[in-house]
Design an enzyme around this catalytic site. Structure first.
Site, PDB file in Angstrom:
ATOM      1  N   MET A  64      12.054   2.353  -1.834  1.00 38.80           N
ATOM      2  CA  MET A  64      12.895   3.352  -2.350  1.00 38.80           C
ATOM      3  C   MET A  64      12.593   3.950  -3.606  1.00 38.80           C
ATOM      4  SD  MET A  64      16.201   3.267  -0.269  1.00 38.80           S
ATOM      5  CE  MET A  64      17.294   2.207  -1.175  1.00 38.80           C
ATOM      6  N   HIS A 106       7.920  -5.019  -6.209  1.00 41.51           N
ATOM      7  CA  HIS A 106       7.400  -4.031  -5.243  1.00 41.51           C
ATOM      8  C   HIS A 106       5.925  -4.095  -5.883  1.00 41.51           C
ATOM      9  CE1 HIS A 106      11.339  -1.672  -5.976  1.00 41.51           C
ATOM     10  NE2 HIS A 106      11.303  -1.797  -4.604  1.00 41.51           N
TER      11      HIS A 106
END
Ligand code: AMP
Length: 281
Positions: A30, A37
């Site tokens: 997101m 990430h």
């Protein structure tokens, strides 16, 4: 790194890559990216010919509209991080393109969403399933990378993939932490200094749980966790659960399961943080 916003363009692009026999690793996110990430992208980079990441703040999985509005967004910084980690294609669709019509599909995850995040964020996992299924349909990846920080989400996606015979391998990736142990999260950026400092207690408590697991009764351990979190005035415990690693059925005693996870959700001010630690596997 290519940035593609249109669904038809990315479908063409991945179809062409697949026709040339390229393996595709996919990292759904997101945005508001951090080293957690980045580690997913690096894992994907090491195992696939092509790495695709998506950035899409999915309105359907937010049960609190205010949480959706204040969710951090920074495409420029995110693109640089992705490119640096070895991502080839960034898919960044618009909400109207992803949802030309409201998706009304209902899902049954059995026990998996009756506890913890499922219980405290009604509709959250349905929203996750809706968007993940769309993304799988669009990207058709060979492998997809999920973080263990969102362990319940990973189990839900695993079930989705099995239930719908989606031909993708799910690769779990370890939780990346700040030096003081706090699990990296996009929401950490929303923490004022004092709350950020207090939030380090969450992992300290989980480490204590790991040390005590099997030695003191689960009820006693739960009381201890509530007490330790309660000591930090800026933290508020939402839940702490000890559950079977595969079914997430909460455990009352240590002998009920051989594979066990402890999961926690805590508010630091008005920012909701989750974390977990595997106790036995
Ligand atoms: P999000 O952008 O929060 O939806 O997360 C996208 C992916 O990154 C999910 O698979 C998360 O589990 C994963 N992720 C988030 N935080 C971390 C972390 N600290 N370490 C590893 N993976 C993470």
């Amino acid at each position: 790194m290519e940035i593609l916003e249109s669904i038809s363009r990315i479908k063409e692009r991945v179809a062409e890559l697949r026709s040339r026999g390229k393996s595709i690793g996919f990292v759904p996110t997101m945005g508001a990216l951090h080293q957690g990430h980045v580690s997913l992208v690096k894992n994907a980079r090491s195992e696939n010919d092509v790495v695709v990441a998506s950035i899409f703040v999915n309105p359907v999985q937010f049960n609190d509209p205010a949480d959706f509005e204040r969710y951090p967004r920074d495409l420029r910084t995110d693109s640089a991080l992705l490119e640096g980690a070895g991502c080839d294609i960034l898919f960044h669709p618009a909400v109207d393109d992803m949802y030309p019509e409201p998706d009304t599909t209902e899902y049954d995850f059995g026990q998996l969403d009756k506890v913890m995040e499922g219980a405290y964020r009604p509709g959250h996992f349905r929203g996750v399933a809706v968007v993940v299924r769309k993304l799988f349909e669009i990207i058709q990846p060979h492998r997809v990378y999920f973080g263990m920080k969102d362990f319940q989400q990973m189990l839900i996606v695993n079930k989705l993939v099995k239930d719908y015979h989606i031909p993708v391998e799910i690769v779990p990736c370890s939780t990346v932490r700040e030096p003081d142990g706090l699990a990296m999260s996009s929401r950490n950026a929303l923490l004022p200094k004092n709350e950020r400092r207090a939030a380090a207690t969450i992992y300290k408590v989980l480490r204590m749980v790991k040390m005590q697991a099997g030695f003191i009764a689960i009820e006693e351990l739960k009381a201890l966790v509530a007490e330790e979190i309660g000591r930090e005035k800026l933290l508020k415990l939402e839940y702490f659960e000890i559950a079977d690693l595969k079914s997430l059925v909460p455990l009352k005693g240590w002998t009920a399961s051989k594979e066990v996870i402890a999961c926690i959700a805590v508010y630091a001010g008005n920012v909701r943080l989750i974390d977990n630690v595997i106790l036995f596997s």
